[in-house]
Design a protein around this motif. Structure first.
Motif, PDB file in Angstrom:
ATOM      1  N   LYS A 160       0.805  -1.229   0.000  1.00 34.63           N
ATOM      2  CA  LYS A 160       0.000   0.000   0.000  1.00 34.63           C
ATOM      3  C   LYS A 160       0.837   1.277   0.000  1.00 34.63           C
ATOM      4  N   GLN A 161       2.115   1.133   0.294  1.00 37.66           N
ATOM      5  CA  GLN A 161       2.982   2.312   0.323  1.00 37.66           C
ATOM      6  C   GLN A 161       3.257   2.875  -1.062  1.00 37.66           C
ATOM      7  N   ARG A 162       3.133   2.012  -2.073  1.00 40.70           N
ATOM      8  CA  ARG A 162       3.682   2.382  -3.372  1.00 40.70           C
ATOM      9  C   ARG A 162       2.637   2.615  -4.459  1.00 40.70           C
ATOM     10  N   VAL A 163       1.358   2.547  -4.100  1.00 43.37           N
ATOM     11  CA  VAL A 163       0.357   2.583  -5.172  1.00 43.37           C
ATOM     12  C   VAL A 163      -0.526   3.830  -5.093  1.00 43.37           C
ATOM     13  N   GLN A 164      -1.173   4.130  -6.206  1.00 48.12           N
ATOM     14  CA  GLN A 164      -2.059   5.303  -6.222  1.00 48.12           C
ATOM     15  C   GLN A 164      -3.532   4.924  -6.317  1.00 48.12           C
ATOM     16  N   THR A 165      -3.795   3.693  -6.774  1.00 46.77           N
ATOM     17  CA  THR A 165      -5.205   3.274  -6.877  1.00 46.77           C
ATOM     18  C   THR A 165      -5.355   1.855  -6.340  1.00 46.77           C
ATOM     19  N   LEU A 166      -6.610   1.466  -6.098  1.00 51.49           N
ATOM     20  CA  LEU A 166      -6.856   0.099  -5.637  1.00 51.49           C
ATOM     21  C   LEU A 166      -6.534  -0.909  -6.734  1.00 51.49           C
ATOM     22  N   VAL A 167      -6.654  -0.482  -7.988  1.00 48.90           N
ATOM     23  CA  VAL A 167      -6.304  -1.386  -9.088  1.00 48.90           C
ATOM     24  C   VAL A 167      -4.798  -1.662  -9.045  1.00 48.90           C
ATOM     25  N   GLU A 168      -4.025  -0.596  -8.825  1.00 44.79           N
ATOM     26  CA  GLU A 168      -2.572  -0.814  -8.712  1.00 44.79           C
ATOM     27  C   GLU A 168      -2.250  -1.677  -7.496  1.00 44.79           C
ATOM     28  N   LEU A 169      -2.993  -1.469  -6.413  1.00 49.05           N
ATOM     29  CA  LEU A 169      -2.759  -2.261  -5.206  1.00 49.05           C
ATOM     30  C   LEU A 169      -3.043  -3.732  -5.497  1.00 49.05           C
ATOM     31  N   LYS A 170      -4.179  -3.966  -6.133  1.00 49.28           N
ATOM     32  CA  LYS A 170      -4.527  -5.355  -6.482  1.00 49.28           C
ATOM     33  C   LYS A 170      -3.436  -5.960  -7.371  1.00 49.28           C
ATOM     34  N   ASN A 171      -2.994  -5.197  -8.375  1.00 49.27           N
ATOM     35  CA  ASN A 171      -1.974  -5.734  -9.281  1.00 49.27           C
ATOM     36  C   ASN A 171      -0.698  -6.055  -8.545  1.00 49.27           C
ATOM     37  N   SER A 172      -0.322  -5.161  -7.637  1.00 48.83           N
ATOM     38  CA  SER A 172       0.961  -5.407  -6.989  1.00 48.83           C
ATOM     39  C   SER A 172       0.838  -6.580  -6.001  1.00 48.83           C
ATOM     40  N   ILE A 173      -0.341  -6.756  -5.403  1.00 51.27           N
ATOM     41  CA  ILE A 173      -0.545  -7.922  -4.521  1.00 51.27           C
ATOM     42  C   ILE A 173      -0.548  -9.214  -5.348  1.00 51.27           C
ATOM     43  N   ASN A 174      -1.279  -9.176  -6.455  1.00 51.72           N
ATOM     44  CA  ASN A 174      -1.364 -10.390  -7.281  1.00 51.72           C
ATOM     45  C   ASN A 174      -0.009 -10.772  -7.856  1.00 51.72           C
ATOM     46  N   LEU A 175       0.752  -9.744  -8.166  1.00 52.73           N
ATOM     47  CA  LEU A 175       2.087  -9.976  -8.716  1.00 52.73           C
ATOM     48  C   LEU A 175       2.942 -10.751  -7.723  1.00 52.73           C
ATOM     49  N   LEU A 176       2.753 -10.401  -6.471  1.00 46.94           N
ATOM     50  CA  LEU A 176       3.539 -11.027  -5.412  1.00 46.94           C
ATOM     51  C   LEU A 176       3.072 -12.460  -5.167  1.00 46.94           C
ATOM     52  N   ILE A 177       1.764 -12.635  -5.162  1.00 48.76           N
ATOM     53  CA  ILE A 177       1.217 -13.940  -4.788  1.00 48.76           C
ATOM     54  C   ILE A 177       1.336 -14.951  -5.925  1.00 48.76           C
ATOM     55  N   ASN A 178       1.139 -14.471  -7.142  1.00 49.74           N
ATOM     56  CA  ASN A 178       1.255 -15.389  -8.290  1.00 49.74           C
ATOM     57  C   ASN A 178       2.696 -15.759  -8.558  1.00 49.74           C
ATOM     58  N   LYS A 179       2.940 -17.007  -8.870  1.00 47.77           N
ATOM     59  CA  LYS A 179       4.287 -17.363  -9.358  1.00 47.77           C
ATOM     60  C   LYS A 179       4.435 -16.690 -10.716  1.00 47.77           C
ATOM     61  N   PRO A 180       5.635 -16.224 -11.051  1.00 50.19           N
ATOM     62  CA  PRO A 180       5.770 -15.570 -12.354  1.00 50.19           C
ATOM     63  C   PRO A 180       5.435 -16.552 -13.481  1.00 50.19           C
ATOM     64  N   SER A 181       4.660 -16.084 -14.457  1.00 50.94           N
ATOM     65  CA  SER A 181       4.352 -16.973 -15.586  1.00 50.94           C
ATOM     66  C   SER A 181       5.244 -16.624 -16.773  1.00 50.94           C
ATOM     67  N   SER A 182       5.947 -15.512 -16.647  1.00 56.42           N
ATOM     68  CA  SER A 182       6.942 -15.133 -17.661  1.00 56.42           C
ATOM     69  C   SER A 182       7.856 -14.106 -16.995  1.00 56.42           C
ATOM     70  N   TYR A 183       8.901 -13.751 -17.673  1.00 58.04           N
ATOM     71  CA  TYR A 183       9.823 -12.745 -17.121  1.00 58.04           C
ATOM     72  C   TYR A 183       9.853 -11.538 -18.041  1.00 58.04           C
TER      73      TYR A 183
END
Ligand code: GLU
Length: 466
Positions: free
Chosen positions: A343-366
């Motif tokens: 939550k420190q780094r985002v401006q919207t809830l969409v960005e928050l969701k993306n950054s959370i999902n990015l962390l939780i999901n295993k990378p599917s590509s680099y």
């Protein structure tokens, strides 16, 4: 008692200009324990839109702007308006006008040719001869023939309209439907509205409404005509600038209070204060202090406010807000940690969701750009070594501090530069180079997941889609 109303026409969605008016009306009523009413101006059956009506009510729910009592629908009040039209006819203050469209067009053309302002010439005002056949008449009000109509506006001060510019305007069409200015006046009176706060595009209607008030002997409310919101170029706001359906702001991840805070400042101020709680808005707002000139829509200000409120929101409340989005956070036992991090780094809830999902999901590509820039010949070699070091620790490392100290020792021993180490690690862990602090990510993921993600990246040498 202060009674205000918001009176949208549901011909389109509620956009932020309308919402700002609604907020001002709401604040002014609530501030003094008055009432705030919602009236849907839906007499224009051709242009009404059911979806838009629903969207207005939904927007009010989302923003927590509670209105008092039932919603008023003008379409359900036609009998009331007709009664007052009949009263004016009976009193000789209104009359039938049988002028045909062709006659009106001819008159208009003549006036334009003579460089006069086109206006109805009053030919049926005191008409005594035979009434024309086969013409469905309209009903016109007898407007004063001379003098001025003075609007003592709470924002614009005194505005004078010369009666010579106002003709006997129509109050009911030939199909019997009352006109816009007529129904607004009747409703504002019957709803006991004390303060009419609305966009200044309606200032032009106010003298006509005052003529109706006077004809019926009604008290005239206090008017506040709020200047428009323009885009940064000083032009009318378009969709691209932010004149969107208010619910679009919800979809884009804005918090309701951030939007309200943004809107209260757009046209009103209290010194240089930018952040207002609802209580502060209520304490400080006064429509007499609304700016006299148009305001400028500034998207970066809205984003800044939204970031502020996201950062300062409790994690429990953020979880509630995120329910609307497709966020993977919910069954994670490290919710607190993840939210504090993201939550420190985002401006919207969409960005928050993306950054959370990015962390939780295993990378599917680099991320290709990052791979090109940071993955060098020796990267796989040192990442393998690092992995062995982690494996030796065998599940003893838990906190971001643990990961930091083991990594610092490794960097020194291998004589690596920071980006040389961190960026490949970020890529291995999240698939991206733009991500929060590596050690915090590691703590969130936990030892096993960290090892597994580095291992995968090393196995495929970052260059295949997994
Ligand atoms: N229905 C009008 C509109 O949507 C507002 C009328 C008023 O506030 O008096 O612009």
């Amino acid at each position: 008692m202060t009674i205000t109303r918001f009176a949208p026409s549901p011909t389109g969605y509620l956009h932020i200009g309308g919402l700002r008016t609604a907020l001002y009306c709401y604040l002014w009523a609530r501030k003094s324990n008055g009432e705030f009413k919602l009236r849907i101006e839906d007499t224009d059956t051709q242009r009404n839109n059911k979806e838009a009506m629903k969207a207005i009510i939904n927007a009010f729910d989302w923003l927590g702007l509670e209105y008092d009592g039932e919603v008023y629908y003008q379409s359900k009040r036609l009998d009331i308006y007709k009664k007052y039209i009949q009263q004016l006819l009976d009193e000789g203050q209104a009359y039938y006008c049988y002028m045909t469209k062709d006659e009106l067009d001819t008159l208009r053309q003549e006036q334009i040719n003579n460089k006069q302002t086109p206006r109805y010439d009053g030919r049926y005002r005191d008409f005594k001869r035979d009434i024309p056949k086969n013409v469905e008449p309209v009903i016109r009000i007898k407007a004063p023939l001379e003098g001025d109509i003075i609007v003592d506006d709470g924002i614009k001060s005194v505005v004078k309209f010369s009666c010579s510019q106002i003709d006997d305007f129509i109050i009911a069409r030939s199909n019997g439907m009352p006109t816009y200015n007529f129904v607004v006046t009747i409703d504002d009176y019957l709803m006991n509205i004390s303060h009419v706060i609305r966009g200044d595009d309606h200032l032009i209607n106010t003298p006509k409404q005052m003529i109706i008030y006077q004809a019926l002997g009604f008290n005239i409310p206090k008017f506040f005509h709020v200047p428009m919101i323009n885009n940064p170029q000083g032009k009318k706001l378009s969709k691209r600038d932010g004149a969107l359906d208010v619910m679009e702001y919800k979809k884009q991840g804005y918090l309701p209070h951030a939007l309200l805070n943004f809107l209260v400042r757009l046209g009103w101020s209290n010194k240089d204060q930018e952040i207002f709680s609802m209580q502060e808005m209520l304490d400080l707002f006064n429509p007499s202090n609304i700016n006299k000139s148009a305001s400028i829509y500034n998207e970066s200000k809205l984003l800044w406010l939204n970031a502020h409120y996201i950062k300062n929101m409790s994690n429990d409340d953020l979880v509630k807000e995120l329910k609307y989005f497709d966020c993977l956070l919910f069954d994670n036992n490290k919710k607190e940690l993840i939210l504090n991090l993201c939550k420190q780094r985002v401006q919207t809830l969409v960005e928050l969701k993306n950054s959370i999902n990015l962390l939780i999901n295993k990378p599917s590509s680099y991320e290709q750009k990052g791979v090109k820039k940071f993955i060098k010949d020796n990267t796989i070699i040192f990442l393998n070594k690092y992995l062995q070091l982690l494996e030796k620790e065998n599940n003893n490392i838990l906190s971001s501090n643990d990961f930091e100290s083991i990594s610092q020792t490794f960097i020194k021993e291998e004589e690596l530069k920071f980006p040389q180490f961190f960026q490949p690690l970020r890529l291995a862990l999240t698939g991206h180079t733009q991500a929060p602090s590596v050690y915090d990510i590691m703590e969130v993921l936990g030892y096993d997941e960290v090892c597994s993600r580095i291992n995968k990246a090393v196995q495929c040498t970052f260059n295949t889609s997994l």
